[in-house]
Write an enzyme that holds these catalytic residues in place. Structure first.
Site, PDB file in Angstrom:
ATOM      1  N   HIS A  21      25.888  86.510  18.152  1.00 21.91           N
ATOM      2  CA  HIS A  21      25.922  85.165  17.574  1.00 21.91           C
ATOM      3  C   HIS A  21      26.627  84.175  18.488  1.00 21.91           C
ATOM      4  O   HIS A  21      26.413  82.952  18.383  1.00 21.91           O
ATOM      5  CB  HIS A  21      26.618  85.226  16.213  1.00 21.91           C
ATOM      6  CG  HIS A  21      26.279  84.103  15.291  1.00 21.91           C
ATOM      7  ND1 HIS A  21      25.615  82.961  15.694  1.00 21.91           N
ATOM      8  CD2 HIS A  21      26.524  83.937  13.956  1.00 21.91           C
ATOM      9  CE1 HIS A  21      25.465  82.148  14.658  1.00 21.91           C
ATOM     10  NE2 HIS A  21      26.001  82.714  13.599  1.00 21.91           N
TER      11      HIS A  21
ATOM     12  N   ASP B 208       3.973  83.520  15.265  1.00 23.38           N
ATOM     13  CA  ASP B 208       2.580  83.972  15.343  1.00 23.38           C
ATOM     14  C   ASP B 208       2.373  84.834  16.588  1.00 23.38           C
ATOM     15  O   ASP B 208       2.305  84.333  17.704  1.00 23.38           O
ATOM     16  CB  ASP B 208       1.637  82.769  15.366  1.00 23.38           C
ATOM     17  CG  ASP B 208       0.171  83.173  15.252  1.00 23.38           C
ATOM     18  OD1 ASP B 208      -0.114  84.392  15.259  1.00 23.38           O
ATOM     19  OD2 ASP B 208      -0.683  82.276  15.169  1.00 23.38           O
TER      20      ASP B 208
END
EC number: 2.3.1.-
Length: 480
Positions: free
Chosen positions: A180, A412
């Site tokens: 992170h 996608d």
């Protein structure tokens, strides 16, 4: 203090730096960011791992995108902040790759795997779905070991991007992991979007990447004085902070558990329409987003289950990023998140309809997302410390993080699909596998909206309140 650190430190000697490594100094951020972010995405098509890896390799050879293949190293700095550098190899090799990518092939179906079958999957997209994902929160199905926090990354020579692809007979699960300290969810989403651009052959659509050494907050903090920050007089400190910490410890005694909730888009749209109708009686042109409504609706469900004293203060923090203030032609990956604060008496929240809280959430975002307020917030943080806490000693703290702008459910991977299905090859479900340990407030993540307009949330709440929440969601389903 240095003597104490000498005798208590468990730090190992970091690996040697490559003689030609370029060193990128990361901006200092709070220690809370020293954890990993781990996300699992389920695809209902089988994906070609070779195509995914080749396109990823190509991306990480472009400009500052190469910095994502750097190795974390600790540097001596202020102990209140994370002081790390990235050591970027001059070239990526088999011995020092740009990323870690493991693949597992299974002849079974996804739902036949003992862990993969625990991933939430929408069975009735028209109902509010409730998933107990405790058994699915295992962060890996194949990995034997990986660094858990930034210091462990610094003691290794591993690249910070890690992927595990599990191909089944009828689909694929990809486990994504990164420290992170490098990025927030929106930044990681920008990286994933650039990856899909390369995969789809749209190289001209790959944006220029802003280097990690450019501190976004330093660009902003010298323009507006700290006193202009809306909440500059609400810093929790001294005895008040001690009282709040003691209360939080007490409220964590029973432990916390995580659940995933998928809410149909139609339900949120109808709730938003009703909210706007309620607000139109007192406002000329009211506006609340779908996210505002989603958070307001569910926070009221949570409050009903927790049943806190009405005189306590609800402090609802809503994470927002500041990329809208920066030049749009570059991708800003680094942590760029601030918190908008909504502070209200609990009694006022529960005695009013959800439209009241949704409106207050929107007001706080509008107020605190201005360039002046962000600049003042940066300057104020320079004065009071890198991780201040706002509120009152009796507050009920509820943190909300919105990942929807990261677009993880819009990813996608169509060109890598081996088994073709109608429409884009986007994830059918998502799970945040990040391990939250220790004492935490009530915490929720809006994971995103899927291709069927369903909103995914993941909440970590006190164990005792989940049974009541589940009953409330069942009641809503029966009355719809």
């Amino acid at each position: 203090m240095e003597v104490v650190r000498y005798f208590t430190s468990n730090q190992k000697q970091p690996p040697a730096t490559g003689p030609k490594d370029s060193i990128v100094q990361l901006p200092d951020i709070p220690p809370v960011y020293e954890c990993n972010v781990e996300v699992a995405l389920r695809f209902d098509s089988v994906l070609d791992p070779e195509k995914l890896q080749q396109s990823l390799k190509r991306l990480l050879e472009i400009g500052n995108w190469r910095q994502l293949g750097g190795r974390l190293r600790r540097r001596d700095t202020n102990s209140d902040a994370c002081g790390y550098d990235l050591h970027v190899p001059v070239e990526f090799t088999t011995e020092r790759p740009a990323f870690i990518y493991k693949t597992l092939e299974s002849p079974a179906a996804v739902d036949e795997h003992p862990v993969a079958c625990k991933m939430p999957q929408p069975t009735d997209p028209n109902k509010i779905l409730f998933y107990n994902v405790r058994d699915a929160l295992t962060p890996s199905m194949t990995r034997t070991h990986h660094p858990r926090k930034a210091q462990e990354w610094a003691e290794s020579d591993l690249p910070p991007l890690s992927f595990e692809q599990l191909n089944f007979r009828d689909g694929t699960i990809i486990l994504l992991l990164f420290p992170h300290i490098l990025m927030d969810a929106t930044g990681y989403g920008l990286f994933l979007k650039a990856w899909t651009c390369v995969l789809q052959g749209r190289m001209d659509d790959v944006p220029q990447c802003c280097g990690f050494s450019e501190s976004i907050t330093d660009m902003l903090c010298h323009k507006t004085p700290a006193e202009s920050f809306t909440w500059h007089n609400h810093l929790l400190k001294g005895l008040d902070r001690l009282r709040f910490t003691a209360r939080l410890l007490w409220e964590n005694i029973c432990g916390k558990e995580e659940r995933i909730i998928r809410v149909p888009g139609k339900f949120i749209t109808q709730t938003r329409d009703k909210t706007l109708a309620d607000l139109s009686t007192s406002q000329d042109s009211p506006f609340v987003s779908h996210s505002d409504v989603l958070v307001a609706w569910f926070v009221r469900v949570v409050l009903a289950s927790l049943n806190p004293q009405h005189q306590r203060t609800l402090v609802l923090t809503n994470a927002f990023d500041i990329r809208h203030m920066l030049p749009p032609e570059r991708a800003y990956l680094q942590n760029s998140v601030f918190l908008a604060h909504t502070m209200l008496p609990v009694g006022e929240v529960v005695s009013n309809p959800a439209s009241f809280l949704a409106n207050e959430i929107r007001r706080s975002l509008v107020r605190e997302r201005t360039e002046e307020q962000v600049q003042a917030r940066c300057a104020w943080a320079k004065d009071v410390g890198i991780m201040p806490l706002l509120g009152s000693s009796d507050m009920l703290l509820c943190n909300v993080s919105n990942w929807s702008k990261g677009g993880l459910l819009d990813l996608d991977f169509g060109p890598a699909a081996i088994t073709q299905r109608p429409g884009p090859c986007v994830p059918s479900s998502i799970l945040n596998c990040s391990q939250m340990r220790g004492v935490t407030p009530e915490y929720g993540i809006i994971l995103g909206k899927d291709s069927q307009d369903g909103w995914w949330m993941q909440w970590r709440l006190s164990k005792f309140c989940w049974a009541m929440i589940e009953r409330e969601l069942d009641t809503i389903n029966q009355t719809r």
